[in-house]
Scaffold this active site. Structure first.
Site, PDB file in Angstrom:
ATOM      1  N   LYS A  27      -7.979 -36.747 -21.757  1.00  0.00           N
ATOM      2  CA  LYS A  27      -7.201 -35.297 -21.747  1.00  0.00           C
ATOM      3  C   LYS A  27      -7.929 -34.591 -20.485  1.00  0.00           C
ATOM      4  O   LYS A  27      -7.143 -34.033 -19.609  1.00  0.00           O
ATOM      5  CB  LYS A  27      -7.722 -34.395 -22.834  1.00  0.00           C
ATOM      6  N   TYR A  42     -10.677 -40.270 -26.094  1.00  0.00           N
ATOM      7  CA  TYR A  42      -9.521 -39.242 -26.274  1.00  0.00           C
ATOM      8  C   TYR A  42      -9.950 -38.186 -25.513  1.00  0.00           C
ATOM      9  O   TYR A  42      -8.865 -37.715 -24.804  1.00  0.00           O
ATOM     10  CB  TYR A  42      -9.486 -39.002 -27.746  1.00  0.00           C
ATOM     11  N   SER A  96      -7.271 -30.113 -24.785  1.00  0.00           N
ATOM     12  CA  SER A  96      -8.133 -29.878 -25.847  1.00  0.00           C
ATOM     13  C   SER A  96      -9.281 -29.422 -25.404  1.00  0.00           C
ATOM     14  O   SER A  96     -10.002 -29.851 -24.693  1.00  0.00           O
ATOM     15  CB  SER A  96      -8.055 -31.466 -26.737  1.00  0.00           C
TER      16      SER A  96
HETATM   17  P1  NAD Z   1       1.165 -35.213 -33.435  1.00  0.00           P
HETATM   18  O1  NAD Z   1       0.637 -36.550 -33.459  1.00  0.00           O
HETATM   19  O2  NAD Z   1       1.573 -34.442 -34.533  1.00  0.00           O
HETATM   20  O3  NAD Z   1       2.104 -35.125 -32.174  1.00  0.00           O
HETATM   21  C1  NAD Z   1       2.301 -35.849 -31.052  1.00  0.00           C
HETATM   22  C2  NAD Z   1       3.790 -36.319 -31.116  1.00  0.00           C
HETATM   23  O4  NAD Z   1       3.738 -37.190 -29.878  1.00  0.00           O
HETATM   24  C3  NAD Z   1       4.200 -37.243 -32.226  1.00  0.00           C
HETATM   25  O5  NAD Z   1       5.491 -36.863 -32.732  1.00  0.00           O
HETATM   26  C4  NAD Z   1       4.184 -38.795 -31.714  1.00  0.00           C
HETATM   27  O6  NAD Z   1       5.318 -39.455 -32.268  1.00  0.00           O
HETATM   28  C5  NAD Z   1       4.660 -38.312 -30.282  1.00  0.00           C
HETATM   29  N1  NAD Z   1       4.342 -39.426 -29.296  1.00  0.00           N
HETATM   30  C6  NAD Z   1       3.086 -40.162 -29.094  1.00  0.00           C
HETATM   31  N2  NAD Z   1       3.028 -40.853 -27.903  1.00  0.00           N
HETATM   32  C7  NAD Z   1       4.524 -40.641 -27.555  1.00  0.00           C
HETATM   33  C8  NAD Z   1       4.895 -41.699 -26.544  1.00  0.00           C
HETATM   34  N3  NAD Z   1       4.253 -42.517 -25.771  1.00  0.00           N
HETATM   35  N4  NAD Z   1       6.252 -41.099 -26.194  1.00  0.00           N
HETATM   36  C9  NAD Z   1       6.938 -40.194 -27.008  1.00  0.00           C
HETATM   37  N5  NAD Z   1       6.458 -39.730 -27.893  1.00  0.00           N
HETATM   38  C10 NAD Z   1       5.068 -40.041 -28.221  1.00  0.00           C
HETATM   39  O7  NAD Z   1      -0.090 -34.235 -32.740  1.00  0.00           O
HETATM   40  P2  NAD Z   1      -0.401 -32.890 -32.727  1.00  0.00           P
HETATM   41  O8  NAD Z   1      -1.399 -32.402 -33.453  1.00  0.00           O
HETATM   42  O9  NAD Z   1       0.955 -32.133 -32.563  1.00  0.00           O
HETATM   43  O10 NAD Z   1      -0.715 -32.804 -31.129  1.00  0.00           O
HETATM   44  C11 NAD Z   1      -0.159 -32.396 -29.931  1.00  0.00           C
HETATM   45  C12 NAD Z   1      -0.883 -32.612 -28.732  1.00  0.00           C
HETATM   46  O11 NAD Z   1      -1.773 -31.826 -28.669  1.00  0.00           O
HETATM   47  C13 NAD Z   1      -1.358 -34.117 -28.313  1.00  0.00           C
HETATM   48  O12 NAD Z   1      -1.183 -34.154 -26.961  1.00  0.00           O
HETATM   49  C14 NAD Z   1      -2.862 -33.709 -28.881  1.00  0.00           C
HETATM   50  O13 NAD Z   1      -3.814 -34.346 -28.269  1.00  0.00           O
HETATM   51  C15 NAD Z   1      -2.996 -32.351 -28.489  1.00  0.00           C
HETATM   52  N6  NAD Z   1      -3.939 -31.554 -29.249  1.00  0.00           N
HETATM   53  C16 NAD Z   1      -4.119 -31.676 -30.570  1.00  0.00           C
HETATM   54  C17 NAD Z   1      -5.165 -31.185 -31.253  1.00  0.00           C
HETATM   55  C18 NAD Z   1      -5.091 -30.893 -32.732  1.00  0.00           C
HETATM   56  O14 NAD Z   1      -6.137 -31.033 -33.329  1.00  0.00           O
HETATM   57  N7  NAD Z   1      -3.757 -31.271 -33.611  1.00  0.00           N
HETATM   58  C19 NAD Z   1      -6.049 -30.235 -30.541  1.00  0.00           C
HETATM   59  C20 NAD Z   1      -6.119 -30.464 -29.267  1.00  0.00           C
HETATM   60  C21 NAD Z   1      -5.002 -31.001 -28.465  1.00  0.00           C
END
Ligand code: NAD
Ligand code: UDP
Length: 340
Positions: free
Chosen positions: A151, A147, A123
């Site tokens: 990362k 958070y 991120s």
């Molecule tokens: P999201 O919450 O929609 O997706 C994450 C998924 O992981 C969910 O389906 C959740 O149920 C699953 N999950 C969480 N912990 C788990 C575990 N211990 N075991 C199995 N499944 C688990 O989030 P997103 O926005 O799609 O983000 C995906 C990734 O990208 C994350 O790691 C997030 O930190 C990173 N990210 C997101 C953003 C954003 O703004 N959306 C920005 C930068 C990085």
């Protein structure tokens, strides 16, 4: 076959579809702590390929061992994690356990299974308070909340694993602000509770679920005083993962751990986003100016030139697609997947 941890989530579900459309089968591992099983049916419908589901937790080594024994996994895209900044401040141990321990458990399981290709969801929060936008990957790394720390810790762990194991191939993708939805209107972002992020909040105002948007501060040192971010269409992000997987299959000549920004390189203010949404969707977005949100930065956006050059990837979709696709998803699914 590719393993998508957290595969039912927002970004992963779009990436799954992009893999399917490229003819690449995938397995979804998800514990549904922030998603619902109905997403899988939509992924099937949109991508034309039925995802294989393993319901389980990435922190559970036995689940991972069984998964790697059963499916011929060639690479992993590790999305699973918790992502709410405020919650991470309140419950840091939960975030380190899920995001850091979960990643270590995954890496160890991959080592046991002989799977050596990993793309990690990092991120832009790893840059912390840097005000040197556009931010190159070499900008100082100083996350300001648990958070972001989680990362960065995983990035460091992966850098060390890649250094110790030259046959490993790792890409950490630093996403900026993912927005938008699949053009079909069948997949999109479905936050639980009150959306913390700008775009889903705008969508819920447009569809009548919330009366108005609060614009958090209009006295920042930006052109119109509101916060500036680098919004990237989620399907461009999905394509970025395919590009990273392809890159990792190539000849890496000694460089087996890549950290790369995925952004457009363009900063957009809150008011510009509101105006664009109104222009491209015809929906009025009433707003009020509210105090600044604690911890917010005035402005940050990516220097995406490394990903452009090394991955051969560049964001293709602009504000028009971001707004139109968000709105299509939102008005066809006013309550998100709950209606599915
Ligand atoms: P999201 O919450 O929609 O997706 C994450 C998924 O992981 C969910 O389906 C959740 O149920 C699953 N999950 C969480 N912990 C788990 C575990 N211990 N075991 C199995 N499944 C688990 O989030 P997103 O926005 O799609 O983000 C995906 C990734 O990208 C994350 O790691 C997030 O930190 C990173 N990210 C997101 C953003 C954003 O703004 N959306 C920005 C930068 C990085
Ligand atoms: N923002 C806002 N109202 C909201 C949500 C967000 O004005 O209801 C602003 C926020 O202050 C920031 C920008 O929109 O300037 C993007 O916020 P978001 O939470 O989506 O992303 P992040 O701040 O994590 O980059």
């Amino acid at each position: 076959m590719i393993l998508l941890t957290g595969g039912a989530g927002y970004i992963a579900s779009h990436t799954g579809v992009a893999l399917a459309l490229a003819g690449i089968p995938y397995v979804v591992l998800d514990n549904f702590c922030n998603s619902v099983p109905a997403v899988l049916e939509r992924m099937h419908e949109v991508g034309g390929l039925k995802p294989t589901l393993v319901q389980g937790d990435v922190r559970d080594a036995a689940t991972l061992d069984a998964l790697f024994a059963r499916y011929p996994i060639q690479g992993v895209v590790h999305f699973a994690g918790l992502k709410a900044v405020g919650e991470s401040v309140a419950e840091p141990a939960l975030y380190y356990e899920n995001n850091v321990s979960g990643s270590v458990t995954l890496i160890r399981a991959m080592q046991r299974a002989g799977v050596k290709t990993l793309v990690f969801s990092s991120s832009a929060t790893v840059y912390g308070n840097s005000d040197a936008s556009p931010l190159p990957e070499s900008a100082p790394l100083a996350p300001i909340n648990p958070y972001g720390q989680s990362k960065l810790m995983v990035e460091y762990i992966l850098r060390d694993v890649a250094a110790a194991n030259p046959d490993w191939r790792v890409a950490c993708l630093r996403y900026f602000n993912p927005v938008g939805a699949h053009i079909s209107g069948l997949l999109g972002e479905d936050p639980r509770g009150v959306p913390g992020n700008l775009m889903p909040f705008i969508g819920q105002v447009a569809v009548g679920r919330r009366p108005q948007l609060s614009v958090f501060g209009n006295d920042y040192p930006t052109p119109d005083g509101t916060g500036v971010r680098d919004y990237i269409h989620v399907m461009d992000l999905a394509d970025g993962h395919l590009a990273a997987l392809r890159y990792l299959q190539g000849d890496l000549t000694g460089r087996n751990c890549l950290m790369a920004n995925l952004g457009t390189g363009q900063g957009i203010s809150v008011l510009q986003m509101v105006q664009a949404f109104e222009q491209y969707t015809g929906q009025k977005i009433p707003f009020e100016v509210a105090p600044r949100r604690a911890g917010d930065l005035a402005s940050y956006y990516a220097d995406p030139s490394l990903a452009n050059r090394v991955l051969g990837w560049k964001a293709q979709r602009g504000l028009k697609e971001m707004c139109e696709d968000s709105w299509r998803w939102q008005h066809r699914n006013p309550m998100g997947y709950a209606q599915a």
